[in-house]
Design an enzyme around this catalytic site. Structure first.
Site, PDB file in Angstrom:
ATOM      1  N   TYR A 151       0.861  -1.184   0.000  1.00 42.88           N
ATOM      2  CA  TYR A 151       0.000   0.000   0.000  1.00 42.88           C
ATOM      3  C   TYR A 151       0.893   1.227   0.000  1.00 42.88           C
ATOM      4  CZ  TYR A 151      -4.308   2.599   0.602  1.00 42.88           C
ATOM      5  OH  TYR A 151      -5.364   3.451   0.405  1.00 42.88           O
TER       6      TYR A 151
ATOM      7  N   ARG B 280      -9.074  11.203  -7.654  1.00 41.41           N
ATOM      8  CA  ARG B 280      -8.171  11.922  -6.766  1.00 41.41           C
ATOM      9  C   ARG B 280      -7.302  10.906  -6.030  1.00 41.41           C
ATOM     10  NH1 ARG B 280      -8.595  13.323  -0.848  1.00 41.41           N
ATOM     11  NH2 ARG B 280      -7.620  11.295  -1.127  1.00 41.41           N
TER      12      ARG B 280
ATOM     13  N   LYS C  57      -5.941  -1.364  -0.495  1.00 44.93           N
ATOM     14  CA  LYS C  57      -6.644  -1.226   0.775  1.00 44.93           C
ATOM     15  C   LYS C  57      -7.228  -2.566   1.212  1.00 44.93           C
ATOM     16  CE  LYS C  57      -6.786   1.992   2.703  1.00 44.93           C
ATOM     17  NZ  LYS C  57      -7.594   3.182   2.814  1.00 44.93           N
TER      18      LYS C  57
ATOM     19  N   GLU D 126     -13.071   5.360  -1.704  1.00 42.32           N
ATOM     20  CA  GLU D 126     -11.675   5.813  -1.684  1.00 42.32           C
ATOM     21  C   GLU D 126     -11.405   6.798  -2.821  1.00 42.32           C
ATOM     22  OE1 GLU D 126      -8.818   5.699  -0.143  1.00 42.32           O
ATOM     23  OE2 GLU D 126      -9.319   4.413   1.539  1.00 42.32           O
ATOM     24  N   ASP D 127     -10.812   7.924  -2.465  1.00 44.77           N
ATOM     25  CA  ASP D 127     -10.213   8.865  -3.415  1.00 44.77           C
ATOM     26  C   ASP D 127     -11.171   9.367  -4.498  1.00 44.77           C
ATOM     27  OD1 ASP D 127      -7.989   8.619  -1.928  1.00 44.77           O
ATOM     28  OD2 ASP D 127      -6.789   7.523  -3.374  1.00 44.77           O
TER      29      ASP D 127
END
Length: 343
Positions: free
Chosen positions: A189, A242, A260, A331-332
């Site tokens: 990660y 992002r 993740k 996420e993101d």
């Protein structure tokens, strides 16, 4: 009733339901959650926890290094244990994996544990001639992986080797990861995953996950049925807009949900509980749009109601496929989309 939702972000906080932490995770793995998942707002509702702990839904999470042998292997061994001596967790056979034999079984990382594959599994799956004849404990496969890692000269080389191990021998990968959480998590990660996302177009093999596009609108249920596990409790979802501090990487952001999921696995959750998803709605990164190695849709991003409708359809399909026990970990996403999606 609202779905179980969470979102990732560098400025957010983490909350983890104390019941699931205290009853399923030893102290060292609680530290992993606090450290590596602390950049995300993670909320495990009591409903999700109760479903996760219900015997009808899945087996209890083991306190020892995570076993990842399939339930089909349990049947082959008469539930007497694996070559490593670890008890197995249950896993799904919704895609017919229990019927895999020969070359197909040899290519399944939940079945093939290398030389640590038990004799009963070799016989049942017709693997005798697909594997070396010597049988060893799983720890020997872990030592083999450590020897291979020692030959790598950069962190990115180590990352690629670990990705390969994850795709060919799931038992050895998670056993290795849990034996050296502090040393290996930065490789699977952050920070190394950022380099992997930048090189996603030339990364081989790439980790397995689901790529959802607008073309799947109205077909989400069929898509999710292709996932081999019926026991998903956490779906980690991104649209790649992002990614860390790297910006819009589109489909190359798949490294974040797959990475993740490895963090969750290091914390003790069974791999069958985890589902990484990238919603490929395009990218506004012109460099990627023009890159022949870009794996995603080389088009401008989907915006407006069509985007949010697609996300809602995915959430509803996840709830239908895996029941309301599923936690959707976002996420993101770009900030302008993250808050409306959570609403």
């Amino acid at each position: 009733m609202q779905p179980n939702l969470s979102t990732g972000g560098s400025n957010s906080t983490m909350t983890v339901d104390s019941d699931i932490v205290s009853t399923t995770l030893p102290a060292c793995r609680r530290g992993v959650l606090a450290g590596m998942l602390g950049t995300a707002a993670v909320s495990l509702s009591s409903e999700a926890v109760n479903a996760a702990q219900a015997p009808a839904a899945t087996a209890d999470v083991p306190q020892q290094p995570l076993p990842v042998t399939s339930a089909c292997n349990d049947a082959a061994e008469g539930c007497s244990g694996t070559a490593s001596g670890a008890a197995s967790t249950s896993s799904s056979s919704s895609n017919g994996s229990c019927s895999l034999t020969g070359a197909a079984a040899a290519r399944d990382p939940t079945i093939n544990s290398g030389c640590a594959t038990p004799a009963a599994v070799r016989q049942q799956r017709g693997l005798s001639c697909f594997l070396p004849s010597r049988q060893v404990d799983l720890q020997v496969e872990v030592l083999r992986a450590k020897a291979a890692l020692a030959q790598c000269s950069t962190d990115f080389e180590k990352h690629r080797l670990l990705v390969t191990l994850r795709e060919i021998n799931q038992a050895a990968f998670f056993s290795l990861l849990q034996q050296d959480v502090e040393g290996l998590l930065p490789l699977v990660y952050t920070p190394t995953i950022g380099d992997a996302c930048l090189a996603w177009g030339s990364l081989t093999p790439r980790p397995t996950g689901l790529y959802i596009t607008e073309a799947n609108r109205g077909q989400m249920q069929q898509v999710l049925r292709q996932w081999p596990s019926d026991e998903v409790h956490i779906a980690v979802v991104t649209d790649g807009e992002r990614i860390l501090g790297l910006g819009d990487l589109g489909a190359h952001g798949m490294g974040i949900p797959t990475g993740k999921c490895n963090v969750y696995g290091a914390a003790g959750l069974p791999p069958a509980w985890l589902l990484p998803i990238t919603v490929d709605v395009g990218t506004n990164n012109t460099q990627l749009q023009q890159d022949p190695l870009y794996v995603g849709l080389p088009q401008q991003r989907l915006r407006g109601p069509a985007y949010f409708d697609l996300m809602m359809e995915l959430v509803e399909a996840l709830q239908s496929r895996f029941q309301r026990r599923v936690l959707v970990h976002w996420e993101d996403l770009a900030a302008k989309n993250a808050f409306p999606v959570l609403k």
